[in-house]
Design a protein around this motif. Structure first.
Motif: not given
Length: 460
Positions: A319-327, A334-342, A356-358, A371-374
């Motif tokens: 549950s915690q890992v899932s929450n970290l992924l969607t935070t 650019l807010q989430t990992l999906s916004d940069i192609g993950i 998408k990342l490039n 974003l990646v640093a955060k």
């Protein structure tokens, strides 16, 4: 538990099997404890695996965080330098570099001073006393080298090389004469050689303390020269041919003297480093996600459950890992990992879309880096709540370990009790065996007596 072999010998009854059967029933609680211990030990092993894969994920997340005094942009930017002529100069770029073009001209290479003098010209004394050569290079300290009377040129060179003097000595034989060659270890105009010989050894003097301008018939093989180069019109000098401070973040290696010189082009790469870091993160995440899924699953075909199926600690970690992924870590586009192609796949793993990342890097590399640093900071902190010294997985593992120790103590106590019970059974059945054996013997005697009486009556 002991093997019973003697019970029943007197009575003819299988008393040993009877005692063994009774003990099997008595040890049922011990068997239950042993089974419980194996289950707990299996859980400890599974928690260790869970902690291991999450630790690897935390390490990959930490690699996304800029170091002290470093920005996200500089962390994920790499620089390359291309020389117009690699035979004249090469260069490498590191921290602090910037994309730019540089022109190098009027290149002079640095060299170390070198003198030679023949054995004859040196006039090594054949009488008198041992000598001392006080050697100094540049502004360094003077080093005294002791030389023995009657020493050969090779012995003298060896004595110099064994000292801390900032020069090397060698002997060259041209077929007619031997020559002592002295070479400063450091290049540059300031690293000139000075030698002052003691009385009788003045033939070794070079710019001695009494005659600082006199080279005393030593032949100059190579002058002490500093490197010099014009960089974009500005003259830069160095004691060596490696320039580390001339251009910020760039190390220049001068290889050949040249008037026309060459060019250096420094280019910035904002893609390679961050892509590699994110790929590493995705791989670590997928390993952790796959492991957690396997540990909590049930295989209907094999009817085998995962080691942590239904385990509250595993469910909490997932549950915690899932929450970290969607935070939402960033702002704007650019807010989430999906916004940069993950993106999250149906099987629970991640996949990086390089296109998408490039595109995101091309549009705003700085924002992607932030974003990646955060994300890295978020995962490092969040996973720490699971696997650090006071984390839930660590606590669960420590609690299970304590339970194993307690179960071990309870088994030891129970085994002692079972040993006492078995001893009592053996004692009682031994007494019974003896009693029955005695009764059997009495019965046998009576039977024999009655048989004899019957025979006597028949005879009468």
């Amino acid at each position: 538990m002991a093997t019973i072999t003697s019970l029943g010998v007197g009575s003819g009854l299988d008393l040993g099997s009877l005692v063994s059967g009774l003990m099997e029933a008595e040890k049922a609680p011990l068997t239950a404890l042993q089974s419980k211990q194996k289950t707990v030990e299996s859980r400890i092993s599974a928690l260790g695996t869970l902690k291991s894969v999450l630790s690897a994920l935390q390490a990959s997340a930490s690699a996304l965080i800029p170091g002290t005094g470093q920005t996200a942009s500089t962390k994920f930017s790499t620089f390359a330098v291309k020389s117009g002529d690699d035979s004249i100069a090469t260069a490498t770029a590191g921290s602090g570099a910037a994309a730019a073009n540089y022109s190098l001209s009027n290149i002079t290479l640095a060299s170390a001073e070198q003198f030679r003098k023949s054995e004859t010209a040196l006039g090594i004394p054949s009488s008198g006393s041992n000598g001392t050569l006080s050697i100094k290079v540049g502004s360094g300290d003077s080093v005294d080298v002791s030389v023995a009377l009657g020493a050969s040129l090779t012995d003298i060179a060896k004595a110099i090389n064994s000292s801390t003097a900032k020069l090397t000595a060698s002997v060259i034989n041209d077929g007619t004469n031997k020559h002592l060659v002295l070479t400063a270890k450091d290049s540059g105009a300031s690293n000139t050689i000075s030698v002052t010989g003691s009385t009788g050894w003045e033939g070794f003097n070079i710019r001695s303390s009494s005659a600082p301008a006199d080279t005393n018939s030593w032949i100059s093989q190579q002058s002490a020269v500093s490197a010099s180069v014009d960089i974009n019109g500005l003259t830069v000098t160095s004691s060596t041919n490696t320039l580390t401070d001339a251009v910020s973040g760039v190390t220049i290696n001068l290889l050949k003297a040249s008037t026309t010189g060459t060019s250096l082009k420094v280019t910035e790469d904002t893609t390679t480093s961050i892509t590699a870091a994110l790929n590493s993160f995705v791989t670590a995440y997928n390993t952790a996600a796959t492991s957690m899924k396997s540990q909590g699953a049930y295989n209907a075909t094999t009817k085998v459950a995962g080691a942590l199926q239904g385990d509250a600690t595993l469910r909490s970690a997932q549950s915690q890992v899932s929450n970290l992924l969607t935070t939402r870590y960033g702002t704007g586009d650019l807010q989430t990992l999906s916004d940069i192609g993950i993106a999250l796949q149906k099987d629970g793993t991640l996949k990086l879309d390089a296109t998408k990342l490039n595109k995101a890097l091309t549009n705003n590399a700085g924002a992607v880096g932030e974003l990646v640093a955060k994300v890295g900071t978020g995962f490092k902190t969040g996973l720490g709540n699971l696997i650090d010294a006071t984390g839930t997985i660590t606590s669960a593992s420590e609690s299970a370990t304590r339970m194993v120790k307690e179960l071990g103590k309870r088994q030891e106590a129970m085994q002692t009790r079972l040993d006492d019970i078995e001893a009592r059974y053996v004692k009682k059945f031994s007494a019974l065996d003896t009693l029955i054996a005695g009764m059997n013997q009495t019965a046998s005697s009576l039977t024999s007596l009655l048989s004899n009486l019957s025979n006597n009556n028949n005879n009468n």
